[in-house]
Design a protein around this motif. Sequence first.
Motif, PDB file in Angstrom:
ATOM      1  N   HIS A 112      -9.907 -26.544  53.272  1.00  0.00           N
ATOM      2  CA  HIS A 112      -9.483 -27.663  52.431  1.00  0.00           C
ATOM      3  C   HIS A 112      -8.072 -28.122  52.767  1.00  0.00           C
ATOM      4  O   HIS A 112      -7.823 -29.311  53.015  1.00  0.00           O
ATOM      5  CB  HIS A 112      -9.561 -27.266  50.963  1.00  0.00           C
ATOM      6  CG  HIS A 112      -9.182 -28.375  50.020  1.00  0.00           C
ATOM      7  ND1 HIS A 112      -9.908 -29.534  49.913  1.00  0.00           N
ATOM      8  CD2 HIS A 112      -8.151 -28.503  49.163  1.00  0.00           C
ATOM      9  CE1 HIS A 112      -9.350 -30.323  49.014  1.00  0.00           C
ATOM     10  NE2 HIS A 112      -8.279 -29.724  48.546  1.00  0.00           N
ATOM     11  N   GLU A 116      -9.027 -30.909  55.754  1.00  0.00           N
ATOM     12  CA  GLU A 116      -9.177 -32.201  55.085  1.00  0.00           C
ATOM     13  C   GLU A 116      -7.832 -32.873  54.824  1.00  0.00           C
ATOM     14  O   GLU A 116      -7.673 -34.075  55.052  1.00  0.00           O
ATOM     15  CB  GLU A 116      -9.936 -32.010  53.767  1.00  0.00           C
ATOM     16  CG  GLU A 116     -11.348 -31.456  53.948  1.00  0.00           C
ATOM     17  CD  GLU A 116     -12.196 -32.298  54.891  1.00  0.00           C
ATOM     18  OE1 GLU A 116     -12.097 -33.537  54.828  1.00  0.00           O
ATOM     19  OE2 GLU A 116     -12.942 -31.717  55.702  1.00  0.00           O
ATOM     20  N   ILE A 117      -6.868 -32.107  54.356  1.00  0.00           N
ATOM     21  CA  ILE A 117      -5.574 -32.697  54.011  1.00  0.00           C
ATOM     22  C   ILE A 117      -4.834 -33.172  55.262  1.00  0.00           C
ATOM     23  O   ILE A 117      -4.303 -34.284  55.302  1.00  0.00           O
ATOM     24  CB  ILE A 117      -4.725 -31.687  53.211  1.00  0.00           C
ATOM     25  CG1 ILE A 117      -5.363 -31.490  51.825  1.00  0.00           C
ATOM     26  CG2 ILE A 117      -3.291 -32.166  53.067  1.00  0.00           C
ATOM     27  CD1 ILE A 117      -4.676 -30.473  50.972  1.00  0.00           C
ATOM     28  N   GLU A 118      -4.824 -32.342  56.293  1.00  0.00           N
ATOM     29  CA  GLU A 118      -4.162 -32.761  57.524  1.00  0.00           C
ATOM     30  C   GLU A 118      -4.870 -33.947  58.168  1.00  0.00           C
ATOM     31  O   GLU A 118      -4.239 -34.801  58.782  1.00  0.00           O
ATOM     32  CB  GLU A 118      -4.096 -31.594  58.508  1.00  0.00           C
ATOM     33  CG  GLU A 118      -3.007 -30.586  58.176  1.00  0.00           C
ATOM     34  CD  GLU A 118      -2.762 -29.617  59.309  1.00  0.00           C
ATOM     35  OE1 GLU A 118      -3.655 -29.461  60.163  1.00  0.00           O
ATOM     36  OE2 GLU A 118      -1.682 -29.010  59.329  1.00  0.00           O
ATOM     37  N   ALA A 119      -6.192 -34.003  58.025  1.00  0.00           N
ATOM     38  CA  ALA A 119      -6.952 -35.114  58.612  1.00  0.00           C
ATOM     39  C   ALA A 119      -6.525 -36.459  58.030  1.00  0.00           C
ATOM     40  O   ALA A 119      -6.653 -37.497  58.677  1.00  0.00           O
ATOM     41  CB  ALA A 119      -8.445 -34.891  58.397  1.00  0.00           C
ATOM     42  N   HIS A 120      -6.029 -36.421  56.792  1.00  0.00           N
ATOM     43  CA  HIS A 120      -5.594 -37.662  56.143  1.00  0.00           C
ATOM     44  C   HIS A 120      -4.070 -37.784  56.088  1.00  0.00           C
ATOM     45  O   HIS A 120      -3.524 -38.576  55.321  1.00  0.00           O
ATOM     46  CB  HIS A 120      -6.173 -37.718  54.719  1.00  0.00           C
ATOM     47  CG  HIS A 120      -7.674 -37.803  54.686  1.00  0.00           C
ATOM     48  ND1 HIS A 120      -8.471 -36.675  54.632  1.00  0.00           N
ATOM     49  CD2 HIS A 120      -8.511 -38.862  54.733  1.00  0.00           C
ATOM     50  CE1 HIS A 120      -9.743 -37.041  54.628  1.00  0.00           C
ATOM     51  NE2 HIS A 120      -9.797 -38.363  54.696  1.00  0.00           N
ATOM     52  N   ASP A 121      -3.374 -36.967  56.887  1.00  0.00           N
ATOM     53  CA  ASP A 121      -1.904 -37.017  56.978  1.00  0.00           C
ATOM     54  C   ASP A 121      -1.221 -36.817  55.624  1.00  0.00           C
ATOM     55  O   ASP A 121      -0.134 -37.346  55.381  1.00  0.00           O
ATOM     56  CB  ASP A 121      -1.438 -38.355  57.579  1.00  0.00           C
ATOM     57  CG  ASP A 121      -1.806 -38.479  59.050  1.00  0.00           C
ATOM     58  OD1 ASP A 121      -1.808 -37.443  59.729  1.00  0.00           O
ATOM     59  OD2 ASP A 121      -2.081 -39.598  59.491  1.00  0.00           O
ATOM     60  N   LEU A 122      -1.844 -36.025  54.762  1.00  0.00           N
ATOM     61  CA  LEU A 122      -1.264 -35.827  53.433  1.00  0.00           C
ATOM     62  C   LEU A 122      -0.073 -34.883  53.448  1.00  0.00           C
ATOM     63  O   LEU A 122       0.652 -34.785  52.456  1.00  0.00           O
ATOM     64  CB  LEU A 122      -2.336 -35.304  52.468  1.00  0.00           C
ATOM     65  CG  LEU A 122      -3.501 -36.263  52.204  1.00  0.00           C
ATOM     66  CD1 LEU A 122      -4.503 -35.646  51.237  1.00  0.00           C
ATOM     67  CD2 LEU A 122      -2.986 -37.590  51.655  1.00  0.00           C
ATOM     68  N   ASP A 130       3.666 -38.064  44.801  1.00  0.00           N
ATOM     69  CA  ASP A 130       2.496 -37.861  45.666  1.00  0.00           C
ATOM     70  C   ASP A 130       2.393 -36.399  46.106  1.00  0.00           C
ATOM     71  O   ASP A 130       1.294 -35.842  46.196  1.00  0.00           O
ATOM     72  CB  ASP A 130       2.582 -38.763  46.901  1.00  0.00           C
ATOM     73  CG  ASP A 130       2.321 -40.226  46.575  1.00  0.00           C
ATOM     74  OD1 ASP A 130       1.771 -40.503  45.492  1.00  0.00           O
ATOM     75  OD2 ASP A 130       2.679 -41.083  47.405  1.00  0.00           O
TER      76      ASP A 130
END
Length: 457
Positions: A112, A116-122, A130
């Motif tokens: 997770h 997922e988070i890195e995939a969206h540059d979060l 944020d």
Amino acid sequence: MSGCNTVSAIVNPAGSMNVLSAHEVSKLHDTTHTGLYSLFRQCALAVLSCDTELDDAQELMNLYHDFDIKIMQEHRGLQLELINAPACAFVNGELIRGVRENLFSVVRDILHVFSEIEAHDLLQLTDPQDITNLIFEILRHANAFIPKTPPNIVVCWGGHSIGREEYKYTKDVGYQLGLRGMDICTGCGPGAMKGPMKGGHIGHAKQRIHNGRFIGLTEPGIIAAESPNPIVNELLIMPDIEKRLESFVRLGHGIVVFPGGPGTCEEIMYLIGILLHPANRELPFPFILTGPACAKEYFEQINAFIGDTLGAEAQKLYEIIVDDPVTVANRMQQGLHKVKQYRKDHSDAFYFNWKLHIEHSFQEPFEPTHENMAALALEPDLPKAELAANLRRAMSGIVAGNIKEDGVEAIRKHGKFKLKGEPKLMKRVDKLLASFVEQQRMKLPGSHYEPCYEIEH
């Protein structure tokens, strides 16, 4: 086979992660593109080596160099194949249940958080709200929130390298907290992170509390050096130290600090820097520094350092209680009552401290390179919160140079970190760090410690 006792086994899931898609499995098996496999393997090995007395990530990886972990996605669900895993994680060939649950927490969080988070540059977020929302999402995904439960999570900070008397004291405090129904959250490793959980578990047992929470918050850079102790029944892996620290103060309702080294000092500076902000002035946050009688001088040094660097206002934010576990637990219980009333009066959630204001300087990831460490502004005329943030970063860099794989490698390649600033301030920093070295708070007892830093007065 490695030179240590090892076991190979097929492990069925336990905890909150038991089904993966074919795509997720392929990401954890990919050794060439995403980097997730090596991270997954290292975190899994740290969980499995819960009884290994090491605080060097590279040494652990070398010790079990032929350890491997494979994911088997069956029609009925997920299984893990462990190859040459540390034998201390097994009893008669069966993986200890607590270790098994924590192992599948690694699967959950690595997928997770680091997929997922890195995939969206979060992880590149710059807006403070944020970043807080991201932390909330990670904790919610791990089922860390129990709505409508009154504030009762006590975060315990302290060193992984402490003596027997200090360790016994952490158990005594944990026991008194447990008798009063409080749950324990720590950095999940050994020493002052394990002791309160041990004591708290006994306190819960005496009170017939069967759903006690022993929460361990860690991050990839430190998990191998501070392997999760098996008492942890909720393991959470955050992306970096800054999000780990924010998770402590958002999820926890009060803080107890035991003796420790630069990592503990980092945590103290972090919380003081946040609580000094005017927006947090009225917000109740019980904050207690405590240890046995033999640690009295240690807390005098910490208190003097805080007074000399951050002033009397910072010293008013915490209470020092020496050699009195009952008073610590009673003060914390009183503090939690105030937290509960404040949250009710301000319609704030019991399970997540939304009202706490945290500046971006305390959220921004700090990479402890030689250039960044040398560039830290360590000047007494800085705003106190900014100075606290930079002192926190300096301590974080020393922790990295002591036990984190990347930091240790950087020291090996380029020599010691150099810290410089206003001469009087740097003498105070030097004196405090020297006391940590003298008291063997930098490494586990018996280990030779070579400082990873130099202070330029």
